[in-house]
Design a protein around this motif. Structure first.
Motif, PDB file in Angstrom:
ATOM      1  N   TYR A 177      14.756  15.881 -28.697  1.00 19.73           N
ATOM      2  CA  TYR A 177      16.115  16.042 -29.241  1.00 19.73           C
ATOM      3  C   TYR A 177      17.164  15.786 -28.163  1.00 19.73           C
ATOM      4  O   TYR A 177      18.206  15.176 -28.436  1.00 19.73           O
ATOM      5  N   ALA A 178      16.867  16.260 -26.949  1.00 22.21           N
ATOM      6  CA  ALA A 178      17.819  16.054 -25.846  1.00 22.21           C
ATOM      7  C   ALA A 178      18.026  14.554 -25.616  1.00 22.21           C
ATOM      8  O   ALA A 178      19.171  14.090 -25.447  1.00 22.21           O
ATOM      9  N   ILE A 179      16.928  13.785 -25.658  1.00 20.79           N
ATOM     10  CA  ILE A 179      17.056  12.332 -25.426  1.00 20.79           C
ATOM     11  C   ILE A 179      17.825  11.691 -26.588  1.00 20.79           C
ATOM     12  O   ILE A 179      18.716  10.859 -26.381  1.00 20.79           O
ATOM     13  N   ILE A 180      17.490  12.103 -27.829  1.00 25.70           N
ATOM     14  CA  ILE A 180      18.178  11.523 -29.002  1.00 25.70           C
ATOM     15  C   ILE A 180      19.679  11.835 -28.927  1.00 25.70           C
ATOM     16  O   ILE A 180      20.524  10.951 -29.120  1.00 25.70           O
ATOM     17  N   MET A 181      20.001  13.092 -28.621  1.00 18.02           N
ATOM     18  CA  MET A 181      21.418  13.474 -28.527  1.00 18.02           C
ATOM     19  C   MET A 181      22.119  12.702 -27.392  1.00 18.02           C
ATOM     20  O   MET A 181      23.264  12.297 -27.524  1.00 18.02           O
ATOM     21  N   PHE A 182      21.395  12.523 -26.300  1.00 21.35           N
ATOM     22  CA  PHE A 182      21.939  11.784 -25.146  1.00 21.35           C
ATOM     23  C   PHE A 182      22.311  10.355 -25.579  1.00 21.35           C
ATOM     24  O   PHE A 182      23.394   9.851 -25.247  1.00 21.35           O
ATOM     25  N   ILE A 183      21.426   9.738 -26.373  1.00 22.97           N
ATOM     26  CA  ILE A 183      21.694   8.365 -26.836  1.00 22.97           C
ATOM     27  C   ILE A 183      22.879   8.367 -27.815  1.00 22.97           C
ATOM     28  O   ILE A 183      23.780   7.527 -27.708  1.00 22.97           O
ATOM     29  N   ILE A 184      22.872   9.336 -28.752  1.00 25.60           N
ATOM     30  CA  ILE A 184      23.943   9.369 -29.762  1.00 25.60           C
ATOM     31  C   ILE A 184      25.301   9.613 -29.102  1.00 25.60           C
ATOM     32  O   ILE A 184      26.288   8.933 -29.402  1.00 25.60           O
ATOM     33  N   ILE A 185      25.339  10.561 -28.158  1.00 20.09           N
ATOM     34  CA  ILE A 185      26.631  10.913 -27.551  1.00 20.09           C
ATOM     35  C   ILE A 185      27.076   9.875 -26.522  1.00 20.09           C
ATOM     36  O   ILE A 185      28.225   9.456 -26.502  1.00 20.09           O
ATOM     37  N   PHE A 186      26.131   9.437 -25.674  1.00 18.30           N
ATOM     38  CA  PHE A 186      26.533   8.572 -24.552  1.00 18.30           C
ATOM     39  C   PHE A 186      26.205   7.089 -24.749  1.00 18.30           C
ATOM     40  O   PHE A 186      26.515   6.280 -23.883  1.00 18.30           O
ATOM     41  N   GLY A 187      25.559   6.740 -25.850  1.00 18.86           N
ATOM     42  CA  GLY A 187      25.265   5.331 -26.097  1.00 18.86           C
ATOM     43  C   GLY A 187      26.548   4.523 -26.264  1.00 18.86           C
ATOM     44  O   GLY A 187      27.511   4.993 -26.871  1.00 18.86           O
ATOM     45  N   ALA A 188      26.552   3.302 -25.697  1.00 19.61           N
ATOM     46  CA  ALA A 188      27.757   2.475 -25.777  1.00 19.61           C
ATOM     47  C   ALA A 188      27.642   1.570 -26.995  1.00 19.61           C
ATOM     48  O   ALA A 188      27.228   0.421 -26.901  1.00 19.61           O
ATOM     49  N   TYR A 189      27.969   2.115 -28.169  1.00 19.77           N
ATOM     50  CA  TYR A 189      27.899   1.320 -29.401  1.00 19.77           C
ATOM     51  C   TYR A 189      29.172   1.552 -30.207  1.00 19.77           C
ATOM     52  O   TYR A 189      29.976   2.439 -29.896  1.00 19.77           O
TER      53      TYR A 189
END
Lengths: 76, 530
Positions: free
Chosen positions: B504-516
């Motif tokens: 979940y931490a990795i998924i949240m990291f991608i959702i919050i900090f992903g450049a999309y």
């Protein structure tokens, strides 16, 4: 076998060829040493070492090289 | 569908493929993979699929042709007297070489025409212009099928291996078709060998719990590399490399460092998603990266970066050249005159030159790529020549070559050399590369960082911070791997709460900090264009 070890010591002196079985894996023999070694072995033992034989398993120890040379001499 | 990171690929295509693959009986699973792979190829390159079909059919035919000659030779040898055998072998070897030459030239020829015609035509026009010849060649626009640089090398390795008799030619064209077209590796590799992958791919093994979870974890990690780091860096890198003349050396240096990070994150991230996808189908593809920034020399770097390309060049260019009769003779003569160290270096240098010229050209039709190849050729050759002298010097200075301080120094030195190479690699032409390098060295200043100008070039302070944190996390994972700690294996050993907390931490990291989304331009698959 003695002649083979002499050749190896001449090309790369810093190894114990009687016991070492990781000459390639431990980078004791690099690609430049292999080039010199193959040319020397072919001349000394009158065999042709094809590219397909240039694999770590054939060069990791003096014994493996000796076995390869013997096999190639028999095939010839 | 152009990217493995697109919503269509991740949310529709891949799940549909996994379901279809697993609901089908075992014997039909390879057919599902072939159909899916051709659909994937067609969705990107359309009718250019014909190139892939032609390559597949031609290697199937050439492989069987070589096998026929080998079979005929073995029959003749059985009946022959001992003294005739050598001559018979030589005669059939010649026949095989002709077929090998035809097969390799056919594939290289297609690649040369499709990929390099505009480059050659432009250079011929420049040459004619300089010589005052009033002829101008029309520069054709040739559409290039996706992945041609990758599957052509797989095709050549197959022909070579059948010729060398390390593998048997495959009568089953469907197995060859899957080996050539398997959708995860078609676009950016890894460059697969028939002996490593073809039979495993065709087995049609069902997806199991372990390969599904390991595959998904690897895809998740790939998304961190690509969406959080590579995509976030994209606007800044584009700005610096396009308008390089407007910025001081400090900005150029940051741009070069960021591009090296981007290239690594994009390419190794793509390899993670490729290998992760294959793992879901219970197929193991070869690794293409092995913590390259822990390399102590440039030579070591290239045995850890794009590994399958390096081993291709070593097995099919470097050793065949150095083991050819003329170069063997040269080695023997040179050793007698120049000794053990410099003697083999002559033949080695010729072969290395060919390897690095091919490597440069493989990456693209442009002088900056040729320069990139020659730069690494010069570094590797120099490294080989000075190695015994530097070893002696370190001994005299009582510096332990194997110790940590010298190790860290070597790694930093290699990384700096790599960054310079990547600067030329990314620059928009060779002239731009030199101008940027000159600017970086002779016009170095940190004014742009001090006055905050650097934070207005597509990435603000927060963007830099997110990239820095992500790079540190990925560095720690690499450090653990370098010390033989299996991170995914360790996570799998933890209890369900810890495991899912990490996911979940990795998924949240991608959702919050992903450049999309709006305001970001995702980087195109860099290696897919090579």
């Amino acid at each position: 076998m003695e002649r083979l070890i002499e050749i190896l010591e001449d090309i790369q002196p810093q190894a114990d060829y009687e016991t070492c079985t990781t000459l390639i894996d431990d980078h004791i023999l690099d690609s430049m040493s292999i080039i010199a070694l193959v040319a020397e072995l072919e001349e000394e033992f009158d065999v042709t070492i094809p590219t397909v034989e240039i694999i770590p398993a054939n060069f990791n120890s003096a014994q493996a090289m000796y076995d390869m040379i013997t096999r190639l001499q028999e095939e010839d | 569908m152009t990217s493995f990171f697109s919503v269509f690929y991740l949310a529709i295509f891949l799940p549909v493929m996994v379901i279809l693959y697993n609901v089908c009986p075992k014997k039909y699973r390879p057919i599902v993979l072939i159909a899916g792979s051709y659909f994937y190829f067609y969705s990107i390159s359309g009718k250019l699929l014909i190139y892939l079909l032609f390559s597949t059919m031609s290697i199937h035919h050439i492989g069987l042709w070589l096998t026929d000659i080998q079979g005929e030779r073995d029959g003749v040898l059985k009946e022959a007297a001992k003294e005739e055998k050598k001559a018979i072998k030589a005669e059939y070897l010649k026949k095989q070489r002709r077929v090998l030459f035809f097969g390799v030239m056919l594939h290289l020829g297609i690649l040369l025409v499709v990929k390099y015609t505009p480059f050659f035509a432009t250079n011929i026009n420049t040459l004619f212009d300089a010589m005052g010849i009033n002829i101008t060649l029309t520069i054709p626009k040739i559409m290039m099928p996706i992945g041609i640089s990758f599957y052509t090398l797989s095709a050549i390795s197959y022909i070579f291996d059948v010729y060398r008799e390390t593998i048997k030619a495959d009568k089953n064209i469907a197995r060859l078709a899957l080996f050539m077209s398997f959708f995860p590796h078609i676009m950016e590799g890894p460059i697969c060998r028939y002996s490593d992958t073809a039979h495993n791919l065709y087995k049609g093994e069902r997806t199991n719990y372990q390969c599904l979870t390991f595959g998904l974890q690897r895809i998740l990690f790939a998304m961190v590399k690509k969406m959080v780091v590579a995509d976030r860096l994209n606007d800044f890198i584009q700005e610096v490399f396009t308008n390089y003349s407007q910025y001081d050396g400090g900005v150029i240096l940051v741009g070069a460092v960021c591009y090296t990070i981007q290239l690594y994150m994009e390419f190794s991230g793509t390899m993670d998603i490729v290998i992760g996808t294959a793992q879901i189908f219970n197929v193991r593809l070869p690794e293409n990266f092995k913590q390259p920034f822990f390399s102590r020399t440039i030579s070591d770097f290239w045995s850890r970066w794009h590994i399958t390309l390096g081993t291709f060049f070593k097995d099919y260019i470097f050793y065949p050249l150095t083991m050819s009769k003329p170069l063997k003779k040269l080695t023997t003569k040179a050793r007698k005159r120049l000794g053990n160290h410099l003697g083999p270096m002559l033949a080695g240098a010729i072969a290395l030159f060919c390897v690095w010229l091919s490597n440069g050209l493989w990456h693209g039709a442009g002088w900056q790529y040729i320069f990139f190849g020659m730069y690494h050729f010069a570094l590797i050759l120099t490294g080989n020549i000075v190695e015994p002298y530097s070893r002696n010097l370190l001994k005299k200075l009582h510096i332990n070559k194997e110790g940590l301080p010298y190790g860290i120094f070597s790694m930093l030195r290699t990384t700096c050399l790599v960054i310079v190479g990547e600067l030329f690699f990314r620059a928009e032409g060779i002239k731009a590369g030199f101008a940027m390098f000159k600017n970086m060295v002779f016009n170095f200043s940190i004014t742009s960082v001090k006055n905050g100008q650097i934070f207005a070039l597509g990435m603000d302070k927060h963007d830099f911070l997110i990239v820095a944190i992500s790079v540190i996390i990925i560095f720690v994972v690499s450090l653990l791997k370098e010390n033989n700690i299996n991170v995914r294996g360790e996570i799998a050993k933890r209890n369900i709460f810890i495991r899912w907390a990490i996911y979940y931490a990795i998924i949240m990291f991608i959702i919050i900090f992903g450049a999309y989304g709006r305001g970001y331009t995702p980087v195109d698959p860099i290696y897919a264009n090579f």
